[in-house]
Design a protein around this motif. Sequence first.
Motif, PDB file in Angstrom:
ATOM      1  N   ILE A   1       0.855  -1.186   0.000  1.00 40.06           N
ATOM      2  CA  ILE A   1       0.000   0.000   0.000  1.00 40.06           C
ATOM      3  C   ILE A   1       0.890   1.233   0.000  1.00 40.06           C
ATOM      4  O   ILE A   1       1.787   1.365   0.827  1.00 40.06           O
ATOM      5  CB  ILE A   1      -0.933   0.016   1.232  1.00 40.06           C
ATOM      6  N   GLU A   2       0.618   2.118  -0.925  1.00 44.63           N
ATOM      7  CA  GLU A   2       1.426   3.323  -1.102  1.00 44.63           C
ATOM      8  C   GLU A   2       0.830   4.471  -0.286  1.00 44.63           C
ATOM      9  O   GLU A   2      -0.216   5.014  -0.652  1.00 44.63           O
ATOM     10  CB  GLU A   2       1.458   3.685  -2.583  1.00 44.63           C
TER      11      GLU A   2
ATOM     12  N   GLY B   1       6.114   2.739  -1.688  1.00 45.63           N
ATOM     13  CA  GLY B   1       5.640   3.213  -2.980  1.00 45.63           C
ATOM     14  C   GLY B   1       6.630   4.183  -3.564  1.00 45.63           C
ATOM     15  O   GLY B   1       7.828   4.116  -3.297  1.00 45.63           O
ATOM     16  N   MET B   2       6.127   5.120  -4.335  1.00 48.59           N
ATOM     17  CA  MET B   2       7.014   6.065  -4.990  1.00 48.59           C
ATOM     18  C   MET B   2       7.480   7.160  -4.044  1.00 48.59           C
ATOM     19  O   MET B   2       8.481   7.818  -4.280  1.00 48.59           O
ATOM     20  CB  MET B   2       6.314   6.692  -6.200  1.00 48.59           C
ATOM     21  N   GLY B   3       6.759   7.363  -2.944  1.00 50.79           N
ATOM     22  CA  GLY B   3       7.111   8.438  -2.031  1.00 50.79           C
ATOM     23  C   GLY B   3       7.741   7.941  -0.742  1.00 50.79           C
ATOM     24  O   GLY B   3       7.992   6.745  -0.567  1.00 50.79           O
ATOM     25  N   GLU B   4       8.003   8.875   0.143  1.00 52.70           N
ATOM     26  CA  GLU B   4       8.532   8.588   1.477  1.00 52.70           C
ATOM     27  C   GLU B   4       7.344   8.461   2.439  1.00 52.70           C
ATOM     28  O   GLU B   4       6.604   9.424   2.645  1.00 52.70           O
ATOM     29  CB  GLU B   4       9.466   9.721   1.920  1.00 52.70           C
TER      30      GLU B   4
ATOM     31  N   CYS C   1       4.689  -3.569  -7.662  1.00 52.25           N
ATOM     32  CA  CYS C   1       5.427  -2.356  -7.299  1.00 52.25           C
ATOM     33  C   CYS C   1       6.464  -1.985  -8.350  1.00 52.25           C
ATOM     34  O   CYS C   1       7.042  -0.892  -8.292  1.00 52.25           O
ATOM     35  CB  CYS C   1       6.122  -2.549  -5.947  1.00 52.25           C
ATOM     36  N   MET C   2       6.731  -2.867  -9.306  1.00 53.72           N
ATOM     37  CA  MET C   2       7.712  -2.573 -10.344  1.00 53.72           C
ATOM     38  C   MET C   2       7.158  -1.609 -11.392  1.00 53.72           C
ATOM     39  O   MET C   2       7.903  -1.001 -12.148  1.00 53.72           O
ATOM     40  CB  MET C   2       8.168  -3.866 -11.032  1.00 53.72           C
ATOM     41  N   ILE C   3       5.839  -1.486 -11.436  1.00 51.80           N
ATOM     42  CA  ILE C   3       5.201  -0.511 -12.327  1.00 51.80           C
ATOM     43  C   ILE C   3       4.861   0.744 -11.539  1.00 51.80           C
ATOM     44  O   ILE C   3       5.302   1.842 -11.856  1.00 51.80           O
ATOM     45  CB  ILE C   3       3.947  -1.116 -12.989  1.00 51.80           C
TER      46      ILE C   3
END
Length: 346
Positions: free
Chosen positions: A45-46, A92-95, A295-297
Amino acid sequence: MRLRFLLLRFYNKYWLKKIVNAIKYYLSRKKTYLKLKYQPLIMDIEPTTGCNFRCTMCQVSDPNFKAINLNIDTFKKVIDENKQLIKIKLQGMGEPFVNKHIFEMIKYANINGITVEFVTNGSLLNEEVINHIIKQDICRINISIDGATKKTFESIRVKSNFDDVIKNATNLSNHIKSNRFKTEFVALCLVQKKNYFEIEEIIDLCKKIGFQKLYFQVQLTGWGKKEWEEINKEQDINFSNEDIRNKFFDLKIQKSTKDFKVDIIEENLLNFKNKCSYPFENPYITSTGKVLPCCMIADERIVNFGSVAQNNFSEIWNSDNYQNFRENINNNNLKSYCKNCYKEFR
């Protein structure tokens, strides 16, 4: 971490539901079902796409990439619909600590018998944050350590402060030891040409900090985007090269001890025989609530199967689109955004 251990962490909370689902999973996981009889045991979960770093290999550094925090109500809806979950991974992509609701998320997962793992850049792990962390049930903490020196680290993790990250990681390590905090404390290093020459020094640094494990990630992703595949291909070390592989495995043997393990993450080094398992096991929920295969996308604009904010997760999990995606994986009929993970296309 062993599944049995995770199941026993919360034996008194939705224990039977989790056990029954885990049994269904183990009885059918090696078959080629498209409509799955089980729900996921683990979910990514991002919490946010916002980040205080601009790492050179990350799509967040794209000036057009938007920072979005996951709504706490959407998060709770996901948990409420997935009591069978054993663990969630907040990444995810963020912190993750950019989202002000991060501790509420962890606590809500714990209340529902779900342990938590998270991946952080380490920059926001101040004393107050650490004091919150040690009160929660967190099975694993991962911190990215992409260089052994300030120059290398900050050239990759742009806008970072090497000294702060190392100080925070060391402080957290000390708290884990002194509080007998039952969690895995893990360093992740994304190996690329910019830091490959420092890998032995990175091992020594991580051992000194007090990490229990160091995992080398040896393949850069393109996030399903042609432009990012090209950017990161330039920095890829080509792990299939025999000399490079041997260097890593020699260091793994030489540097691993009883209290500190060095290993290489090869799960995403796929081929037509070793096929992707993500669509069958581990969905990825974005900060807007979209369900992605992995998560690779990690970008809903590339592919998504629907929104958990609008639909029940179980409907999405066995939707026609999800089943068609699984069928393509089974048949090696890969979409362009999946090919970067497969040896046959690299």
